[in-house]
Design an enzyme around this catalytic site. Structure first.
Site, PDB file in Angstrom:
ATOM      1  N   TYR A 113       5.385  -8.438  13.750  1.00  0.00           N
ATOM      2  CA  TYR A 113       6.585  -9.009  13.134  1.00  0.00           C
ATOM      3  C   TYR A 113       7.889  -8.764  13.900  1.00  0.00           C
ATOM      4  CZ  TYR A 113       6.759  -4.253  11.155  1.00  0.00           C
ATOM      5  OH  TYR A 113       6.769  -2.896  10.995  1.00  0.00           O
ATOM      6  N   ARG A 163      14.238   1.842  14.127  1.00  0.00           N
ATOM      7  CA  ARG A 163      12.930   2.500  13.988  1.00  0.00           C
ATOM      8  C   ARG A 163      12.075   2.151  15.208  1.00  0.00           C
ATOM      9  NH1 ARG A 163       9.380  -0.129   9.989  1.00  0.00           N
ATOM     10  NH2 ARG A 163       8.331  -0.874  11.860  1.00  0.00           N
ATOM     11  N   HIS A 209       5.894   1.817  10.961  1.00  0.00           N
ATOM     12  CA  HIS A 209       6.303   2.481   9.722  1.00  0.00           C
ATOM     13  C   HIS A 209       5.333   3.602   9.361  1.00  0.00           C
ATOM     14  CE1 HIS A 209       7.904   2.992   5.673  1.00  0.00           C
ATOM     15  NE2 HIS A 209       6.669   2.928   5.231  1.00  0.00           N
TER      16      HIS A 209
HETATM   17  C1  LIG Z   1       9.918   2.459  -5.503  1.00  0.00           C
HETATM   18  C2  LIG Z   1       9.068   2.200  -4.288  1.00  0.00           C
HETATM   19  N1  LIG Z   1       8.785   0.932  -3.926  1.00  0.00           N
HETATM   20  C3  LIG Z   1       8.043   0.699  -2.828  1.00  0.00           C
HETATM   21  C4  LIG Z   1       7.546   1.743  -2.085  1.00  0.00           C
HETATM   22  C5  LIG Z   1       6.696   1.464  -0.837  1.00  0.00           C
HETATM   23  N2  LIG Z   1       7.480   1.750   0.361  1.00  0.00           N
HETATM   24  C6  LIG Z   1       7.285   2.883   1.067  1.00  0.00           C
HETATM   25  S1  LIG Z   1       8.322   2.992   2.386  1.00  0.00           S
HETATM   26  C7  LIG Z   1       9.027   1.493   2.032  1.00  0.00           C
HETATM   27  C8  LIG Z   1      10.121   0.931   2.892  1.00  0.00           C
HETATM   28  C9  LIG Z   1      11.289   1.840   3.009  1.00  0.00           C
HETATM   29  O1  LIG Z   1      12.232   1.312   3.886  1.00  0.00           O
HETATM   30  P1  LIG Z   1      13.591   2.055   4.155  1.00  0.00           P
HETATM   31  O2  LIG Z   1      14.265   2.397   2.881  1.00  0.00           O
HETATM   32  O3  LIG Z   1      14.364   1.213   5.112  1.00  0.00           O
HETATM   33  O4  LIG Z   1      13.144   3.448   4.814  1.00  0.00           O
HETATM   34  P2  LIG Z   1      12.482   3.730   6.250  1.00  0.00           P
HETATM   35  O5  LIG Z   1      10.999   3.852   6.019  1.00  0.00           O
HETATM   36  O6  LIG Z   1      12.835   2.596   7.168  1.00  0.00           O
HETATM   37  O7  LIG Z   1      13.118   5.022   6.680  1.00  0.00           O
HETATM   38  C10 LIG Z   1       8.451   0.934   0.887  1.00  0.00           C
HETATM   39  C11 LIG Z   1       8.823  -0.379   0.326  1.00  0.00           C
HETATM   40  C12 LIG Z   1       7.854   3.060  -2.507  1.00  0.00           C
HETATM   41  N3  LIG Z   1       7.437   4.145  -1.834  1.00  0.00           N
HETATM   42  N4  LIG Z   1       8.637   3.275  -3.600  1.00  0.00           N
END
Ligand SMILES: Cc1ncc(C[n+]2csc(CCOP(=O)(O)OP(=O)(O)O)c2C)c(N)n1
Ligand SMILES: [Mg+2]
Length: 281
Positions: A182, A169, A173
């Site tokens: 971080y 990435r 975010h």
């Molecule tokens: C069930 C749930 N828990 C927490 C969140 C908050 N949240 C949004 S994005 C994220 C991280 C996602 O990481 P990843 O799966 O690696 O996807 P990326 O954003 O890196 O593509 C979190 C914890 C959420 N949207 N849904």
């Protein structure tokens, strides 16, 4: 992905602007709306794929023609979600026609992938009884080849595959995130040299498929698409507030009607609000 399947650029941002629950007609382009609930789409794709198998049993789908296949894309963080792991169990034991693609960009907001798993994510596939393939996620042709092989396997009725596409990435975010807090700038720098678009462009130049004029033309088209997207996003109109209640349930029912009426009363309490404010619309 949605735009390849026929969604207009502005369709991609309707949900993020908060003006609709889905930016396109899922039936028209065969793609559900992106899920905000991390990993939920793995269950949706698996449920859909199990439905395909029921259609085969009922004679509505001819397996000899190749099964329709569901594909779920999710991140490395999603691999820790119950939804994703439950989807793996059902898809594997039912040998459902579904492909799971984990885009491992190595970060789940500020959590590094090493905190999500002590083994490479792809190795988890074996524990669920399905093949796993790890691919360079910044190599366009490798991702295409691995996805095609997984789709063919599912079409034949041989069940699911987990694809782990390893990438990085590059940005924050969200606009509320500051990755400088971080992670190491040198790591980001190292990955900048592996930009998949630049790599694929260099490859196409190398094999003589693309020349400078064609590259410039692609850039112009991309700029035009981005301009169309921005203009379309700014022009989107807010929906009437009470439409919030229209698509929550398939059928109307009393508690929903009560909530709708209460919200209508609340909105009406702003009736002396100046024209043009949200409450006056
Ligand atoms: C069930 C749930 N828990 C927490 C969140 C908050 N949240 C949004 S994005 C994220 C991280 C996602 O990481 P990843 O799966 O690696 O996807 P990326 O954003 O890196 O593509 C979190 C914890 C959420 N949207 N849904
Ligand atoms: Mg991630």
């Amino acid at each position: 992905m949605a735009s390849v399947r026929g969604a207009a650029p502005v369709d991609l941002v309707r949900v993020w602007r908060g003006v609709t629950v889905c930016g396109w007609d899922p039936y028209a382009i065969g793609m559900a709306s992106p899920q905000v609930i991390i990993g939920a789409q793995a269950l949706h794709a698996t449920g859909w794929a199990m439905g395909v198998q029921l259609d085969v049993d009922a004679g509505r789908v001819d397996p000899a023609a190749g099964l329709p296949v569901g594909v779920a894309y999710f991140g490395d963080g999603a691999m820790s979600q119950g939804d994703v792991n439950e989807a793996f169990v059902f898809a594997s034991t039912y040998r459902s026609p579904v492909v799971f693609v984990c885009q491992n960009n190595q970060w789940a907001i500020s959590e590094p992938v090493a905190l999500q798993s002590r083994v490479p994510l792809v190795e988890r596939a074996r524990g669920f009884g399905m093949p796993g393939v790890r691919v360079d996620g910044n190599d366009v042709l490798a991702v295409l080849a691995v996805t095609r092989a997984a789709l063919d396997r599912a079409r034949r009725g041989d069940g699911p595959t987990l694809v782990e596409a390893v990438t990085y990435r590059m940005g924050p975010h969200t606009t509320a995130d500051d990755p400088k807090r971080y992670r190491d700038a040198a790591e980001v720098e190292a990955w900048a040299g592996r930009d998949p678009v630049a790599r694929f462009e260099a490859y196409l130049h190398g094999v003589g498929v693309l020349d400078d004029a064609a590259s410039d033309r692609v850039r112009e088209l991309a700029d035009a698409a981005a301009a169309e997207l921005r203009a379309g996003c700014v022009a989107l109109e807010d929906p009437p507030p009470l439409s919030l209640f229209d698509h929550v349930y398939a059928e109307p029912h009393a508690p929903l009607a009560r909530e709708r009426a209460a919200y209508a009363r609340y909105l009406a309490s702003f009736d002396d609000a100046p024209a043009g404010t949200a409450a006056s619309r």
